[in-house]
Design a protein around this motif. Structure first.
Motif, short mmCIF file in Angstrom:
data_model
loop_
_atom_site.label_atom_id
_atom_site.label_comp_id
_atom_site.label_asym_id
_atom_site.label_seq_id
_atom_site.Cartn_x
_atom_site.Cartn_y
_atom_site.Cartn_z
N VAL A 61 0.72 -1.25 -0.05
CA VAL A 61 -0.01 0.00 0.09
C VAL A 61 0.77 1.10 -0.10
CG1 VAL A 61 -1.68 1.28 1.43
CG2 VAL A 61 -1.83 -1.15 1.24
N HIS A 62 0.50 2.24 -0.75
CA HIS A 62 1.06 3.53 -0.88
C HIS A 62 -0.04 4.71 -0.49
CE1 HIS A 62 3.80 6.22 -3.01
NE2 HIS A 62 3.22 7.17 -2.35
N LEU A 63 0.25 5.28 0.57
CA LEU A 63 -0.69 6.52 1.02
C LEU A 63 0.05 7.69 0.81
CD1 LEU A 63 -1.30 3.80 2.83
CD2 LEU A 63 -1.97 5.19 4.81
N GLY A 64 -0.77 8.41 0.05
CA GLY A 64 -0.44 9.76 -0.75
C GLY A 64 -0.64 10.63 0.52
N SER A 65 0.41 11.81 0.13
CA SER A 65 0.76 12.90 0.81
C SER A 65 -0.59 13.56 1.76
CB SER A 65 1.23 14.10 0.16
OG SER A 65 1.50 15.08 0.83
N HIS A 66 -0.39 13.50 3.02
CA HIS A 66 -1.39 14.36 4.15
C HIS A 66 -2.58 13.31 4.03
CE1 HIS A 66 1.77 16.96 3.54
NE2 HIS A 66 1.56 17.49 5.02
N CYS A 67 -2.80 12.25 3.69
CA CYS A 67 -3.99 11.54 3.75
C CYS A 67 -4.04 11.04 5.31
CB CYS A 67 -4.01 10.43 2.68
SG CYS A 67 -3.23 8.84 3.04
N VAL A 68 -5.34 10.77 5.51
CA VAL A 68 -5.76 10.49 7.11
C VAL A 68 -6.29 9.08 6.70
CG1 VAL A 68 -7.11 10.71 9.08
CG2 VAL A 68 -5.97 12.66 7.83
N LEU A 69 -5.98 7.98 7.59
CA LEU A 69 -6.80 6.78 7.63
C LEU A 69 -7.19 6.68 8.94
CD1 LEU A 69 -7.57 3.99 6.56
CD2 LEU A 69 -5.44 2.88 7.68
N THR A 70 -8.73 6.98 9.32
CA THR A 70 -9.18 7.17 10.56
C THR A 70 -9.14 5.81 11.70
OG1 THR A 70 -11.30 6.61 10.03
CG2 THR A 70 -10.93 8.75 9.58
N VAL A 71 -9.40 6.16 12.89
CA VAL A 71 -9.47 5.39 13.93
C VAL A 71 -10.08 3.93 13.54
CG1 VAL A 71 -10.20 4.96 16.33
CG2 VAL A 71 -9.41 7.05 15.43
N ALA A 72 -9.50 2.82 13.78
CA ALA A 72 -9.83 1.54 13.66
C ALA A 72 -10.23 1.25 12.24
CB ALA A 72 -11.07 1.28 14.57
N SER A 73 -9.84 1.95 11.31
CA SER A 73 -10.17 1.72 9.95
C SER A 73 -9.00 0.49 9.39
CB SER A 73 -10.05 2.96 9.15
OG SER A 73 -11.04 3.71 9.29
N PHE A 74 -9.32 0.06 7.83
CA PHE A 74 -8.29 -0.78 7.54
C PHE A 74 -8.17 -0.50 5.97
CE2 PHE A 74 -7.93 -4.52 4.68
CZ PHE A 74 -6.76 -4.99 4.94
N THR A 75 -7.06 -0.61 5.71
CA THR A 75 -6.82 -0.38 4.11
C THR A 75 -5.77 -1.53 3.49
OG1 THR A 75 -6.40 1.05 2.22
CG2 THR A 75 -4.96 1.40 4.13
N SER A 76 -6.17 -2.05 2.26
CA SER A 76 -5.24 -2.88 1.54
C SER A 76 -5.07 -2.34 0.28
CB SER A 76 -5.85 -4.27 1.44
OG SER A 76 -7.11 -4.32 0.92
N LYS A 77 -5.43 -0.94 0.10
CA LYS A 77 -5.48 -0.26 -1.27
C LYS A 77 -4.85 0.87 -1.10
CE LYS A 77 -8.62 -3.15 -3.41
NZ LYS A 77 -8.14 -4.25 -3.87
N ASP A 78 -4.32 1.55 -1.94
CA ASP A 78 -3.54 3.00 -2.02
C ASP A 78 -4.62 3.93 -1.74
OD1 ASP A 78 -1.31 1.54 -2.94
OD2 ASP A 78 -1.53 2.61 -4.92
N LEU A 79 -4.16 4.87 -0.84
CA LEU A 79 -5.04 6.24 -0.65
C LEU A 79 -4.64 7.25 -0.94
CD1 LEU A 79 -5.82 5.46 3.16
CD2 LEU A 79 -6.81 4.54 1.19
N LYS A 80 -5.39 8.05 -1.70
CA LYS A 80 -5.04 9.53 -2.40
C LYS A 80 -4.45 10.40 -1.48
CE LYS A 80 -7.79 8.27 -6.40
NZ LYS A 80 -8.24 8.49 -7.51
N PRO A 81 -3.59 11.58 -2.15
CA PRO A 81 -3.32 12.58 -1.34
C PRO A 81 -4.47 13.35 -0.87
CG PRO A 81 -2.26 12.37 -3.21
CD PRO A 81 -2.88 11.32 -3.31
N TYR A 82 -4.30 13.98 0.36
CA TYR A 82 -5.29 14.90 0.90
C TYR A 82 -6.65 14.31 1.17
CZ TYR A 82 -1.35 18.33 0.94
OH TYR A 82 -0.29 19.00 1.15
N THR A 83 -6.68 12.94 1.24
CA THR A 83 -8.06 12.45 1.54
C THR A 83 -8.44 11.97 2.97
OG1 THR A 83 -7.58 10.19 0.74
CG2 THR A 83 -8.36 11.73 -0.86
N ILE A 84 -9.61 11.83 3.66
CA ILE A 84 -9.79 11.18 4.98
C ILE A 84 -10.52 10.12 4.53
CG2 ILE A 84 -10.81 11.47 6.94
CD1 ILE A 84 -10.53 14.55 6.60
#
Length: 182
Positions: free
Chosen positions: A144-167
Motif C-alpha cells: 500500500v502507498h498512502l499519498g501525501s497528507h492523507c488520513v486513515l481514521t481510527v480503527a479503519s483498514f486499508t489494503s489499497k492505495d489512498l490518495k493525497p489529502y483524503t480522509i
C-alpha cells in the motif's frame, strides 16, 4: 484442495547471521522499546540506527512500540510513533516527514497465500508519504502507498492505495472527504 501446512517450505527463512542479528534486536527491543521506562528518544533513535534503520530528526517514539526489523525501516523527520504501534516489517516500510502513526496502529507487510496448499508467505512494502496520519488501531497492509497528507481514521483498514489529502474511514477504508490544512 485443502491447506496442508506440512508442505510449507519456509522459503525466505534467514540464515544464521540474520538470526543472530534478530536475536540481538529482540533483546534490545524488549529492554528499550517494549517497556514503560521513559528512555529518551535520542537513545531509541541511536539504537534503531545501530540496527540499520534510517531515522530522521526529531522523531518521537512512545513506549511499547514494536518494530520487527529496524534494518527495513525508514522514518523521516518529525515522525511520531504512538504507544503500542506495531511495525511488522518483513519488507521495507518508508514513512515520510511529519507523519503520525497513532496508538495501536498496525503496519503489516507479510501475509500468507490462502489459495496455495502450502500457505506460502508473501511480503510487500508500505510507503507513507509526508504528513500521513494513521489513526489509533488502524491497519495498513502490505503493498500500500498512502499519498501525501492523507488520513486513515481510527480503527479503519486499508489494503489499497489512498490518495493525497483524503480522509479515509471504514473496513475497507473509503474516502469520506478531502483533508484541508490551514
Amino acid at each position: 484442495m485443502k491447506t496442508d501446512l506440512s508442505t510449507y517450505t519456509g522459503e525466505g527463512v534467514p540464515g544464521i547471521f540474520m538470526k543472530v542479528k534478530y536475536l540481538a534486536w529482540l533483546l534490545i527491543s524488549n529492554l528499550f522499546f517494549l517497556t514503560n521506562i521513559p528512555y529518551p528518544n535520542s537513545l531509541k533513535i541511536l539504537l534503531l540506527r545501530v540496527f540499520g534503520a534510517k531515522v530522521g530528526n526529531h522523531v518521537v517514539i512512545k513506549p511499547w512500540v514494536k518494530i520487527k526489523f529496524p534494518w527495513k525501516l525508514s522514518l523521516g523527520n518529525y515522525v511520531w510513533l504512538g504507544e503500542e504501534v506495531w511495525i511488522d516489517n518483513l519488507s521495507i516500510i518508508q514513512i515520510g516527514d511529519h507523519a503520525c502513526i497513532s496508538q495501536g496502529a498496525f503496519l503489516l507487510t507479510g501475509n500468507h497465500n490462502y489459495k496455495k496448499k502450502s500457505f506460502d508467505l508473501y511480503t510487500d512494502g508500505i510507503i507513507l508519504e509526508d504528513g500521513v496520519w494513521i489513526g489509533a488501531r488502524a491497519v495498513v497492509s502490505g503493498g500500500v502507498h498512502l499519498g501525501s497528507h492523507c488520513v486513515l481514521t481510527v480503527a479503519s483498514f486499508t489494503s489499497k492505495d489512498l490518495k493525497p489529502y483524503t480522509i479515509n474511514q471504514g473496513n475497507p477504508a473509503q474516502v469520506i472527504k478531502q483533508r484541508e490544512i490551514n
